[in-house]
Write a protein that holds these residues in place. Sequence first.
Motif, mmCIF file in Angstrom:
data_model
loop_
_atom_site.group_PDB
_atom_site.id
_atom_site.type_symbol
_atom_site.label_atom_id
_atom_site.label_comp_id
_atom_site.label_asym_id
_atom_site.label_seq_id
_atom_site.Cartn_x
_atom_site.Cartn_y
_atom_site.Cartn_z
ATOM 1 N N GLY A 112 0.317 69.245 101.378
ATOM 2 C CA GLY A 112 -0.183 68.680 102.631
ATOM 3 C C GLY A 112 0.057 67.202 102.795
ATOM 4 N N ILE A 113 0.605 66.557 101.759
ATOM 5 C CA ILE A 113 0.804 65.106 101.840
ATOM 6 C C ILE A 113 2.297 64.818 101.675
ATOM 7 N N LEU A 120 -10.530 60.746 102.850
ATOM 8 C CA LEU A 120 -10.078 61.263 104.143
ATOM 9 C C LEU A 120 -10.855 62.522 104.475
ATOM 10 N N ASN A 125 -10.125 65.777 106.869
ATOM 11 C CA ASN A 125 -9.081 66.318 107.739
ATOM 12 C C ASN A 125 -9.354 67.752 108.142
ATOM 13 N N LEU A 176 -3.761 73.878 109.464
ATOM 14 C CA LEU A 176 -2.616 74.598 108.885
ATOM 15 C C LEU A 176 -1.386 74.567 109.798
ATOM 16 N N SER A 227 3.906 76.383 98.763
ATOM 17 C CA SER A 227 2.517 76.772 99.070
ATOM 18 C C SER A 227 2.504 77.686 100.290
ATOM 19 N N LYS A 281 -4.821 78.516 94.245
ATOM 20 C CA LYS A 281 -5.589 77.288 94.530
ATOM 21 C C LYS A 281 -6.934 77.673 95.128
ATOM 22 N N ILE A 317 -9.248 71.452 92.643
ATOM 23 C CA ILE A 317 -9.823 72.137 93.773
ATOM 24 C C ILE A 317 -9.107 71.741 95.073
ATOM 25 N N ASN A 318 -9.359 72.491 96.142
ATOM 26 C CA ASN A 318 -8.973 72.050 97.481
ATOM 27 C C ASN A 318 -10.092 71.146 98.007
ATOM 28 N N THR A 319 -10.019 70.764 99.266
ATOM 29 C CA THR A 319 -10.994 69.812 99.826
ATOM 30 C C THR A 319 -12.398 70.408 99.932
ATOM 31 N N CYS A 329 -7.133 68.930 90.549
ATOM 32 C CA CYS A 329 -6.795 68.266 91.808
ATOM 33 C C CYS A 329 -8.077 67.783 92.473
ATOM 34 N N GLY A 350 -9.120 63.696 94.203
ATOM 35 C CA GLY A 350 -9.580 62.325 93.975
ATOM 36 C C GLY A 350 -8.883 61.568 92.876
ATOM 37 N N ILE A 351 -7.693 62.008 92.471
ATOM 38 C CA ILE A 351 -7.003 61.294 91.380
ATOM 39 C C ILE A 351 -6.223 60.106 91.938
ATOM 40 N N GLU A 372 -2.611 67.487 90.379
ATOM 41 C CA GLU A 372 -1.965 67.251 91.668
ATOM 42 C C GLU A 372 -2.643 66.045 92.324
HETATM 43 C C1 LIG Z 1 -3.979 65.623 105.336
HETATM 44 C C2 LIG Z 1 -4.152 66.703 104.294
HETATM 45 C C3 LIG Z 1 -3.508 67.920 104.456
HETATM 46 C C4 LIG Z 1 -3.656 68.927 103.497
HETATM 47 N N1 LIG Z 1 -2.990 70.111 103.648
HETATM 48 C C5 LIG Z 1 -3.088 71.062 102.679
HETATM 49 C C6 LIG Z 1 -2.351 72.269 102.790
HETATM 50 O O1 LIG Z 1 -1.566 72.494 103.717
HETATM 51 N N2 LIG Z 1 -2.520 73.200 101.799
HETATM 52 C C7 LIG Z 1 -3.350 73.012 100.724
HETATM 53 O O2 LIG Z 1 -3.460 73.880 99.845
HETATM 54 N N3 LIG Z 1 -4.035 71.853 100.591
HETATM 55 C C8 LIG Z 1 -3.934 70.896 101.548
HETATM 56 N N4 LIG Z 1 -4.628 69.721 101.408
HETATM 57 C C9 LIG Z 1 -5.507 69.534 100.222
HETATM 58 C C10 LIG Z 1 -4.810 68.754 99.109
HETATM 59 O O3 LIG Z 1 -3.677 69.440 98.614
HETATM 60 C C11 LIG Z 1 -5.776 68.516 97.924
HETATM 61 O O4 LIG Z 1 -6.204 69.760 97.402
HETATM 62 C C12 LIG Z 1 -7.008 67.726 98.340
HETATM 63 O O5 LIG Z 1 -6.688 66.741 99.293
HETATM 64 C C13 LIG Z 1 -7.709 67.064 97.138
HETATM 65 O O6 LIG Z 1 -6.832 66.197 96.459
HETATM 66 P P1 LIG Z 1 -6.763 64.588 96.770
HETATM 67 O O7 LIG Z 1 -8.182 64.075 96.711
HETATM 68 O O8 LIG Z 1 -5.866 64.039 95.707
HETATM 69 O O9 LIG Z 1 -6.191 64.457 98.133
HETATM 70 C C14 LIG Z 1 -4.491 68.702 102.357
HETATM 71 C C15 LIG Z 1 -5.129 67.462 102.192
HETATM 72 C C16 LIG Z 1 -4.969 66.458 103.148
HETATM 73 C C17 LIG Z 1 -5.656 65.137 102.932
#
Ligand SMILES: Cc1cc2nc3c(=O)[nH]c(=O)nc-3n(C[C@H](O)[C@H](O)[C@H](O)COP(=O)(O)O)c2cc1C
Length: 303
Positions: A24-25, A69, A71, A75, A100, A165, A189-191, A240, A242-243, A261
């Motif tokens: 996603g980034i 962030l 968000n 998708l 993914s 995931k 984890i995811n968000t 995954c 906050g790293i 990640e």
């Molecule tokens: C703008 C944005 C878009 C994201 N899109 C996806 C996505 O399409 N698929 C997915 O599995 N995770 C997505 N994520 C989640 C990230 O892959 C990650 O799991 C989450 O942001 C936590 O990691 P971080 O704190 O390093 O960002 C997205 C995160 C952000 C900020």
Amino acid sequence: MPKGSLISDIGSMQLESPLILASGILDENGYTMRRMLEEGAAAVVTKSIGSTERAGFTPPVVVDLGDNLLNAIGLSNPGIEHFKEEISIAKGIGKPVIGSIFGATAEEFAYLASRMQSYGADAVELNLSCPHVKGFGSEVGSDPSLVEDIVSEVKAKINVPVLAKLTPNVTDIVSIAKAAEKADALVLINTVKAMHIDIYARMPTLSNAYGGLSGPAIKPIGVRAVYDVYRETEMDIIGCGGISRFEDVLEYMMAGARAVEIGTALKTYGRAIFDNIKRDTIRFLESEGIENIEEIIGAAVKK
Ligand SMILES: Cc1cc2nc3c(=O)[nH]c(=O)nc-3n(C[C@H](O)[C@H](O)[C@H](O)COP(=O)(O)O)c2cc1C
């Protein structure tokens, strides 16, 4: 193995370091993915791709909370038919590219996974965890029997490693992890499901109201999830959430992660983050007399 070696592996995928670009980034486009690999990421995960093109939600889809962030992109993606070229471009420098995917049923996941494999993806990551899109993500990822079906169907269809995931937005992440035990690795984890209110408009800021929180605020939640799952299962884990510094990578690895990640921190620290964390991690390993980073995996966990 040289002193301070960062070499890591996930299933059949060998990584030059444990640092992977999160989904996603900067990863909807082959050239930006390739750039991240050139700048030091050991592998990249693509934006989550579905069966058909999706525009996503109407703006506002992101709330900037400083280093964190919120968000609810929804998708948005070009659809699997239009993604072949992006994978080939990203693969240009020979490092692993992880595709993914998201879907609503086991059959849809299996179809998308076989397409990703046919495009050359080195592994497939199942997004069972998006916190803000109805019918996909968290709703799928909080149902253990659906998670088990999806992972089994996908494993039966493809040969490359399958990464599941998971979402932290469940009461018991260990039971979901066990449901996904046929996967080659888990991504935790995811968000985290969250909200921001516009006090002048007196309504949620995001058009979707709910969103997913990412960045340093969620790191302790991710570390706890990795620790719990590592203690209770034998599965490989990719951490995954906050790293942004080498200390964060080491925390996740000592909790049981084999790799990590990184997503939101790219916004604050830019592309140099991969090389900076690698350099600092090597210094740490050398100062502690550690030959190989694998030695620290799970070091903080009493099984
Ligand atoms: C703008 C944005 C878009 C994201 N899109 C996806 C996505 O399409 N698929 C997915 O599995 N995770 C997505 N994520 C989640 C990230 O892959 C990650 O799991 C989450 O942001 C936590 O990691 P971080 O704190 O390093 O960002 C997205 C995160 C952000 C900020």
